[in-house]
Design an enzyme around this catalytic site. Structure first.
Site, PDB file in Angstrom:
ATOM      1  N   HIS A 363     -73.404 -14.452 136.107  1.00 19.56           N
ATOM      2  CA  HIS A 363     -74.835 -14.202 136.206  1.00 19.56           C
ATOM      3  C   HIS A 363     -75.192 -13.210 137.287  1.00 19.56           C
ATOM      4  O   HIS A 363     -76.069 -12.382 137.117  1.00 19.56           O
ATOM      5  CB  HIS A 363     -75.565 -15.519 136.477  1.00 19.56           C
ATOM      6  CG  HIS A 363     -75.644 -16.357 135.255  1.00 19.56           C
ATOM      7  ND1 HIS A 363     -75.915 -17.693 135.269  1.00 19.56           N
ATOM      8  CD2 HIS A 363     -75.464 -16.034 133.970  1.00 19.56           C
ATOM      9  CE1 HIS A 363     -75.908 -18.147 134.050  1.00 19.56           C
ATOM     10  NE2 HIS A 363     -75.633 -17.167 133.236  1.00 19.56           N
ATOM     11  N   ARG A 470     -71.690 -11.303 118.675  1.00 20.75           N
ATOM     12  CA  ARG A 470     -70.661 -12.349 118.795  1.00 20.75           C
ATOM     13  C   ARG A 470     -71.332 -13.706 118.628  1.00 20.75           C
ATOM     14  O   ARG A 470     -72.071 -14.124 119.519  1.00 20.75           O
ATOM     15  CB  ARG A 470     -69.996 -12.272 120.164  1.00 20.75           C
ATOM     16  CG  ARG A 470     -69.184 -11.011 120.411  1.00 20.75           C
ATOM     17  CD  ARG A 470     -68.647 -11.022 121.839  1.00 20.75           C
ATOM     18  NE  ARG A 470     -67.560 -10.097 122.047  1.00 20.75           N
ATOM     19  CZ  ARG A 470     -67.672  -8.942 122.711  1.00 20.75           C
ATOM     20  NH1 ARG A 470     -68.836  -8.570 123.202  1.00 20.75           N
ATOM     21  NH2 ARG A 470     -66.622  -8.165 122.883  1.00 20.75           N
ATOM     22  N   ARG A 506     -70.794 -11.045 113.497  1.00 17.46           N
ATOM     23  CA  ARG A 506     -69.392 -11.430 113.327  1.00 17.46           C
ATOM     24  C   ARG A 506     -69.305 -12.939 113.161  1.00 17.46           C
ATOM     25  O   ARG A 506     -69.953 -13.680 113.908  1.00 17.46           O
ATOM     26  CB  ARG A 506     -68.571 -10.997 114.550  1.00 17.46           C
ATOM     27  CG  ARG A 506     -67.094 -11.289 114.376  1.00 17.46           C
ATOM     28  CD  ARG A 506     -66.277 -10.707 115.506  1.00 17.46           C
ATOM     29  NE  ARG A 506     -66.488 -11.441 116.752  1.00 17.46           N
ATOM     30  CZ  ARG A 506     -65.946 -11.076 117.906  1.00 17.46           C
ATOM     31  NH1 ARG A 506     -65.192 -10.002 117.970  1.00 17.46           N
ATOM     32  NH2 ARG A 506     -66.171 -11.779 118.993  1.00 17.46           N
ATOM     33  N   GLU A 604     -57.895  -5.601 114.829  1.00 17.04           N
ATOM     34  CA  GLU A 604     -57.563  -5.905 116.220  1.00 17.04           C
ATOM     35  C   GLU A 604     -56.188  -6.540 116.352  1.00 17.04           C
ATOM     36  O   GLU A 604     -55.767  -6.915 117.440  1.00 17.04           O
ATOM     37  CB  GLU A 604     -58.644  -6.795 116.857  1.00 17.04           C
ATOM     38  CG  GLU A 604     -59.028  -8.012 116.049  1.00 17.04           C
ATOM     39  CD  GLU A 604     -60.197  -8.795 116.659  1.00 17.04           C
ATOM     40  OE1 GLU A 604     -60.554  -8.555 117.821  1.00 17.04           O
ATOM     41  OE2 GLU A 604     -60.728  -9.677 115.951  1.00 17.04           O
ATOM     42  N   ASN A 627     -60.330  -4.363 122.390  1.00 20.64           N
ATOM     43  CA  ASN A 627     -59.948  -5.313 123.452  1.00 20.64           C
ATOM     44  C   ASN A 627     -58.704  -6.094 123.041  1.00 20.64           C
ATOM     45  O   ASN A 627     -57.730  -6.178 123.789  1.00 20.64           O
ATOM     46  CB  ASN A 627     -61.082  -6.307 123.733  1.00 20.64           C
ATOM     47  CG  ASN A 627     -62.376  -5.616 124.054  1.00 20.64           C
ATOM     48  OD1 ASN A 627     -62.370  -4.452 124.448  1.00 20.64           O
ATOM     49  ND2 ASN A 627     -63.490  -6.307 123.898  1.00 20.64           N
ATOM     50  N   ASP A 628     -58.769  -6.662 121.835  1.00 17.97           N
ATOM     51  CA  ASP A 628     -57.614  -7.418 121.372  1.00 17.97           C
ATOM     52  C   ASP A 628     -56.497  -6.497 120.908  1.00 17.97           C
ATOM     53  O   ASP A 628     -55.327  -6.770 121.144  1.00 17.97           O
ATOM     54  CB  ASP A 628     -58.018  -8.381 120.244  1.00 17.97           C
ATOM     55  CG  ASP A 628     -58.590  -9.667 120.806  1.00 17.97           C
ATOM     56  OD1 ASP A 628     -57.991 -10.193 121.766  1.00 17.97           O
ATOM     57  OD2 ASP A 628     -59.636 -10.125 120.329  1.00 17.97           O
ATOM     58  N   ARG A 638     -55.174  -9.882 128.061  1.00 19.35           N
ATOM     59  CA  ARG A 638     -56.355  -9.156 128.556  1.00 19.35           C
ATOM     60  C   ARG A 638     -57.040  -9.838 129.718  1.00 19.35           C
ATOM     61  O   ARG A 638     -57.871  -9.247 130.392  1.00 19.35           O
ATOM     62  CB  ARG A 638     -57.351  -8.921 127.399  1.00 19.35           C
ATOM     63  CG  ARG A 638     -57.922 -10.184 126.801  1.00 19.35           C
ATOM     64  CD  ARG A 638     -58.607  -9.905 125.464  1.00 19.35           C
ATOM     65  NE  ARG A 638     -60.058  -9.860 125.575  1.00 19.35           N
ATOM     66  CZ  ARG A 638     -60.891  -9.812 124.536  1.00 19.35           C
ATOM     67  NH1 ARG A 638     -60.417  -9.788 123.296  1.00 19.35           N
ATOM     68  NH2 ARG A 638     -62.179  -9.793 124.699  1.00 19.35           N
ATOM     69  N   CYS A 675     -65.704  -1.221 118.248  1.00 22.55           N
ATOM     70  CA  CYS A 675     -66.641  -2.105 118.932  1.00 22.55           C
ATOM     71  C   CYS A 675     -66.045  -2.768 120.181  1.00 22.55           C
ATOM     72  O   CYS A 675     -66.651  -3.640 120.765  1.00 22.55           O
ATOM     73  CB  CYS A 675     -67.180  -3.175 117.984  1.00 22.55           C
ATOM     74  SG  CYS A 675     -65.946  -4.350 117.449  1.00 22.55           S
TER      75      CYS A 675
HETATM   76  C1  PEP Z   1     -62.259  -6.875 120.606  1.00 19.67           C
HETATM   77  O1  PEP Z   1     -61.300  -7.643 120.548  1.00 19.67           O
HETATM   78  O2  PEP Z   1     -62.157  -5.667 120.873  1.00 19.67           O
HETATM   79  C2  PEP Z   1     -63.619  -7.351 120.342  1.00 19.67           C
HETATM   80  C3  PEP Z   1     -64.632  -6.518 120.245  1.00 19.67           C
HETATM   81  O3  PEP Z   1     -63.815  -8.681 120.232  1.00 19.67           O
HETATM   82  P1  PEP Z   1     -63.781  -9.725 121.437  1.00 19.67           P
HETATM   83  O4  PEP Z   1     -63.844  -8.953 122.715  1.00 19.67           O
HETATM   84  O5  PEP Z   1     -64.945 -10.624 121.226  1.00 19.67           O
HETATM   85  O6  PEP Z   1     -62.473 -10.425 121.223  1.00 19.67           O
HETATM   86 MG    MG Z   2     -61.415  -9.543 119.563  1.00 22.46          MG
END
Ligand code: PEP
Ligand code: MG
Length: 755
Positions: A363, A470, A506, A604, A627-628, A638, A675
């Site tokens: 926060h 999300r 999603r 991903e 990210n994944d 990560r 994304c």
């Molecule tokens: C990702 O994995 O890049 C993604 C956008 O989803 P999350 O970060 O929610 O796993």
């Molecule tokens: Mg992901």
């Protein structure tokens, strides 16, 4: 040996400061391997030498006075070679250097091991014996183990001024910068004001009361006073906060008005405990649930509950509200900084925020971003107790804190701050312009949403829709699965807020690091386990409920796009499509005018990359979750700080994989968006343009920077840059190359701010 080792490590970790930690080490090690002397030297970067910091056995007067350069004397040799040195007769070694101050001429046996933290030599741990002694392999291994285990604790203490504290002429001087996590972008200069929680709930004892009803009234009055305090703080923040971030204060008010908080405490008072004790137990019960959650965002909420508890306690104890005078440029520093602590400081005096705990999603970071105040969080190496009154530079872009910086650093930062101001002014102008490259290609910029900003239109940041909503967060903040109707209402708000702009919802993506408190999953390896689509396909009742809610929410709006997470094979797509079509048909049969949305899949997981030609034709669009994808491609968790330096989406393998996705999808006639966080990094966005992705979706604060890149680089130029980069071998060269290009284009500030 193991028990001794554990005991020493425990004692050291509990030490108050570096001095005490080192003194424990030398005393305990001396006893454990029965030597005459144990000493610790630490590397002092300001002198470029190893400084004697602690000794048990040598002349204590030598502490802080004896220096050995790298390679100088046996200690310097250990520091330079980074290997243990075991000599039965040290003075006979040609590299030996006599140091009169320590009286060490009397010692023959020598064992020195390096203290290494994150590949850097922090110091040298030395054992000495009066007589000749060749140390046994077990003893060498013991000392190495001690040094390796303690290097982290030593690094923390040293970072907080320990070394300078020892060398008399440096006291209060410059300390090395401490690196944490970027909380909110920008550079803040100011004076540290350390803030502590107002009242300590943990220290409250039990006490019996005789006038139970009197105590209940006292508690209720304190509760009301605390509610009033929050109202005042909220007013003080006033218009400076975005609507969605004011929700934080609503959350406080809700907690303070929660019947369970009041009733449970009153019940405990009626059972005989006094109000502070009863309150302590109620707050502990409420926080326990949050504390046990794996999800960092939800764990942060435990801190809000504790903060609420402390506020009521402060009122119970009649602690006057903080009337402190804040310096003109205040940098608020705390172990944990809550929303209400932040609100205590008049905004025109708040220059920066620094918190030992927290992450980019806590926060304090969200609020600081909303207020435009630079913040660094997650500074686990910072010793808050030593900071009050110090001059600080808060570099919220890189997540670095400079403590009592020298003029040269200050001047450098002043220049950067001016550059950032110019950039901010430029970005503000771009806000309402479409994202179009100089050669006329439109790249829609979408927002990633679903955290606090559930129903945050984000439109004021120039988002052209939501590229990733999300849905897991509404599931996480409840104590049961949300009902279909609860979900429908929530999704409706989001879809309505953006209509006619597209909203990509999603389906539930829990598992991995996102746990539902009421649906625990215990796995050895959760990121390779039951997560995302794997869970929802195994629980069709949950999946169908969510799908019905999403589809019904979209009636009449026609701006819904559905996205399926964690797809790793074809059958997951087929099965999901079958369920979606069935639900759509059922709703239709029930007379609900639901349009069939576009359906996409997240790319991903590496297996999906090599099946794009089979997957893409089955759906309408693809969205790369970098990210994944990065964590799975590089085998780097990560969320693991230890390997964080290896986690970089600009790794050549990740770029090549993404290229393959885009090229194959285009051949199949399907659009590909990105994304993950990579879409919000200006340098990476440049490459994504070159690859030919059709849209980018990133966290809202990063959108204006990405738009700047889109406005400044033609697709043709981006393609050339991508070609140059694809010929490079490693992440660092790629990053450096892209930084150079952004700098040349006059976008130097983006180079820093994009990380
Ligand atoms: C990702 O994995 O890049 C993604 C956008 O989803 P999350 O970060 O929610 O796993
Ligand atoms: Mg992901």
């Amino acid at each position: 040996m193991l028990a001794t080792l554990r005991r020493i490590v425990q004692e050291v970790n509990a030490a108050r400061d570096l001095e005490q930690a080192l003194s424990i080490i030398v005393t305990r090690v001396k006893q454990a391997i029965k030597v005459d002397v144990c000493t610790v030297y630490l590397f002092d970067p300001t002198r470029d030498a190893f400084l004697l910091m602690a000794t048990d056995g040598l002349n204590p007067q030598a502490i802080g006075r004896v220096f050995l350069a790298r390679g100088e004397g046996l200690v310097g040799v250990v520091g330079k070679t980074e290997e243990p040195l075991n000599l039965d007769d040290a003075p006979a070694d040609p590299r030996y250097r006599f140091v009169a101050e320590t009286g060490e001429a009397y010692y023959h046996g020598f064992l020195g091991v390096p203290i290494i933290h994150h590949r850097k030599v922090m110091g040298v741990l030395v054992a000495r014996q009066h007589d000749k002694r060749r140390f046994h392999d077990d003893e060498v291994a013991f000392l190495l183990t001690i040094a390796a285990q303690l290097s982290g604790a030593i690094a923390v203490a040293a970072a907080n001024g320990g070394i300078q504290g020892f060398s008399s002429d440096q006291e209060g001087g410059e300390l090395r910068p401490i690196v944490g996590l970027p909380g909110a972008p920008g550079i803040g200069f100011g004076t540290a004001v350390v803030i502590y929680p107002p009242a300590d709930l943990g220290a409250i004892p039990d006490r019996r009361v005789s006038d139970v009803e009197g105590e209940v009234s006292v508690f209720r009055a304190a509760l009301e006073a605390a509610r009033n305090d929050i109202r005042i703080l909220e007013q003080r923040m006033g218009d400076s906060l975005a609507v969605e971030d004011r929700a934080l204060f609503n959350a406080y008010t809700l907690m303070l008005s929660s019947p369970s908080l009041e009733n449970q405490t009153v019940e405990r008072i009626r059972a005989g405990n006094w109000a502070p004790g009863a309150l302590r137990d109620t707050i502990a019960e409420h926080t326990r649930i949050f504390d046990q959650m794996e999800d960092p965002y939800l764990r942060e909420r435990a801190e809000d509950v504790r903060d609420v508890g402390r506020r009521i306690l402060a009122r119970l104890e009649n602690v006057p509200q903080d009337q402190r005078q804040y310096p003109e440029r205040t940098v608020l520093v705390g172990d944990e900084i809550t929303a209400s602590m932040l609100a205590e400081v008049p905004l025109d005096r708040l220059a920066g925020v620094v918190a030992v705990r927290g992450s980019g999603s806590s926060h304090v970071a969200i609020l600081a971003r909303s207020l435009g105040i630079p913040a660094v969080v997650g500074l686990s190496e910072l010793s808050v107790g030593r900071m009050d009154g110090r001059e600080l530079i808060v570099d919220g872009d890189s997540g670095t804190l400079h403590i009592s910086p020298p003029d040269r650093v200050r001047e450098e930062y002043l220049l950067l701050a001016q550059e950032e101001q110019r950039l901010a002014a430029g970005l503000a102008e771009l806000r309402d312009l479409p994202a179009i490259t100089p050669d006329g290609i439109r790249i829609p910029l979408y927002a990633n949403a679903g955290l606090l900003s559930d129903i945050n239109p984000s439109l004021h940041h120039g988002a052209e829709g939501i590229g990733l909503y999300r849905t897991e967060f509404p599931f996480m903040i409840r104590n049961r699965f949300p009902s279909e109707e609860e979900q429908r209402q929530l999704y409706r708000q989001v879809l309505e807020a953006y209509a006619p702009l597209p909203v990509t919802v999603r389906t539930l993506d829990v598992g991995g690091d996102k746990m539902l408190p009421y649906f625990p999953i215990h796995e050895e390896n959760p990121f390779l386990g039951w997560r995302g689509i794997r869970i929802t396909l195994d629980h069709p009742e949950i999946f169908s409920g969510q799908l019905r809610a999403i589809l019904r929410a979209s009636i009449g709006l026609d701006n819904l796009r559905l996205l399926l997470p964690m797809i790793s094979n074809v059958s997951e797509v087929d099965e999901s499509l079958r369920i979606i079509r069935r639900i759509h048909q059922e709703l239709h049969d029930q007379g609900e005018a639901v349009a069939m949305p576009q359906i996409g899949i997240m790319i991903e997981v590496p297996s999906a990359i090599y099946q794009i030609d089979t997957l893409a034709p089955r759906v309408d669009f693809l969205s790369i979750g970098t990210n994944d994808l990065t964590q799975y491609m590089l085998a780097v968790d990560r969320n693991n700080a230890r390997v964080a330096s290896l986690y970089d989406s600009l790794h050549p393998a990740v770029l090549r994989a993404m290229m393959q996705v885009v090229v194959t999808a285009q051949r199949c006639g399907r659009a590909v968006g990105v994304c993950g966080e990579m879409a919000g990094d200006p340098a990476s966005a440049l490459l994504l343009l070159g690859m030919g992705v059709s849209n980018l979706s990133a966290s809202v604060p990063s959108l204006p920077r990405v738009k700047w890149v889109i406005h400044n680089f033609s697709i043709a130029r981006a393609r050339d840059i991508l070609d140059e980069v694809l010929a490079m071998e490693d992440t660092r060269s790629i990053r450096r190359h892209l930084d150079g290009i952004l700098q040349q284009a006059g976008l130097g500030s983006l180079v820093r701010s994009g990380r």
